[in-house]
Design a protein around this motif. Structure first.
Motif, PDB file in Angstrom:
ATOM      1  N   HIS A  23      -4.004  10.559  -3.455  1.00 48.61           N
ATOM      2  CA  HIS A  23      -4.765   9.097  -2.298  1.00 48.61           C
ATOM      3  C   HIS A  23      -5.888   9.363  -1.948  1.00 48.61           C
ATOM      4  N   SER A  82       0.517  -1.004  -0.044  1.00 43.59           N
ATOM      5  CA  SER A  82      -0.270   0.066  -0.742  1.00 43.59           C
ATOM      6  C   SER A  82       0.568   1.225  -0.157  1.00 43.59           C
ATOM      7  N   TYR A 141      -3.281   2.479   9.202  1.00 44.58           N
ATOM      8  CA  TYR A 141      -2.540   2.090   8.762  1.00 44.58           C
ATOM      9  C   TYR A 141      -0.960   2.960   9.597  1.00 44.58           C
TER      10      TYR A 141
END
Length: 353
Positions: free
Chosen positions: A31, A2, A100
């Protein structure tokens, strides 16, 4: 891999000046525009898309108040961090959803090491904070928990549901004074001021250091930075050049630190005390009404562009007032009193129509 995982790996391998900020800013904005629906709608209302920006400064910032009104995330969160809620009450707490978590860890630990441990020291840590098991919603506690795990040295926590355990902390400080062992003492600035006013003085071992987080919030009465540094010496025996202020916020995954300790080990002891960022965080100082950049040295609103926020929103406009210091630093002079500045209000209206 990612985008967030790739960026975490780059951050861990980045030297002081090797980070390609502009290229990553464009990738991160694309993104977020594609994956963060509330933020994409906000950008479209302002006529900005990844195809229209020419530089990182064109990326639309959101005000910190936006984190109270929308879940600004690019995916399901691994952690949700909450602001203190001191200004808006418990119901007004902002929520930073981090999809994340390892990216936050990479940024936090890399920067902490640069500014608190530039000499490679491995110190036992005393935190004027509760453990992560009691405050999982605190980004500061999570960061300190990582610091403790990464150091491999002993770590102790001296706050809980009843606040700071001053008596237990003083007992531990006296033990350290007796053996002369160096230690890292870290926590909110307000916790240190309570320690200074309620306890007898001790002399910690050489190379001990203090990391205080934040400013005057929670203090019964204000203490100047000079007064804080003087108290660190008279009450703890820690010289000013081993005292480092951390500037961070729940809405950001990166922090600024006073550069004084890093400067000392780099032979730049005469450099001004200032808050310096890692190379993946940049800050602009903006006019509170127009959001235009102010002249160098002028006080304005601090607007941070934090690429470690890749999973949420990278550009965040605060209500903190500050100015640029030197070529690489800022200083924070306070917060906007009263109502939110006009510029913040206009941005919030575009986010929550």
């Amino acid at each position: 891999m990612s985008l967030e995982a790739e960026l975490a790996a780059v951050i861990r391998g980045t030297g002081d000046d090797a980070f390609p900020f502009e290229a990553w800013a464009a990738r991160v904005f694309a993104h977020q525009f594609g994956c963060n629906a509330p933020y994409r709608a906000f950008c479209e209302r302002r006529g900005v898309t990844p195809a229209t920006i020419a530089s990182w400064e064109d990326v639309p910032p959101v005000p910190t108040a936006a984190f109270r009104h929308a879940d600004l995330t690019c995916g399901p969160p691994e952690a949700v961090f909450l602001t203190s809620g001191t200004s808006g009450g418990a119901e007004g707490r902002g929520r930073h959803l981090v999809p994340y978590l390892d990216l936050y860890r990479a940024s936090a630990l890399t920067t902490f090491t640069r500014f608190l441990l530039p000499d490679g020291a491995r110190l036992p840590a005393l935190f004027l904070l509760p453990p992560a098991s009691e405050r999982p919603e605190s980004s500061l506690v999570r960061m300190c928990d990582w610091v403790a795990a990464e150091s491999g040295a002993d770590a102790e926590w001296f706050a809980g549901v009843n606040g700071l355990d001053v008596r237990r902390l003083v007992e531990r400080l006296r033990e350290l004074e007796a053996c002369g062992e160096a230690v890292l003492l870290a926590g909110p600035t307000a916790g240190f001021t309570r320690l200074f006013t309620e306890t007898p003085a001790v002399r910690l071992g050489p190379a001990s250091r203090v990391m205080d987080t934040g400013g005057a919030k929670g203090m019964p009465r204000p203490m100047s930075r000079a007064g804080f540094l003087r108290a660190c010496w008279t009450q703890l025996g820690v010289a000013g050049y081993f005292c480092v202020n951390e500037y961070g916020m729940t809405e950001l995954c990166s922090q600024r630190y006073e550069s004084v300790l890093r400067d000392r080990f780099a032979g730049d002891s005469l450099a001004p005390r200032r808050l310096v960022a890692p190379p993946w965080l940049r800050t602009r100082v903006l006019d509170p009404d127009t959001l235009a950049p102010v002249p160098a040295g002028t006080v304005g609103l601090l607007c941070h562009h934090d690429l470690a926020n890749a999973g949420s929103v990278s550009a965040v406009l605060t209500e903190d007032l500050g100015r640029v210091v030197g070529d690489d630093g800022i200083t924070v002079v306070g917060r906007v009193p009263g109502a939110a500045p006009r510029g913040c209000g206009l941005l919030l209206a575009d986010l929550v129509p």
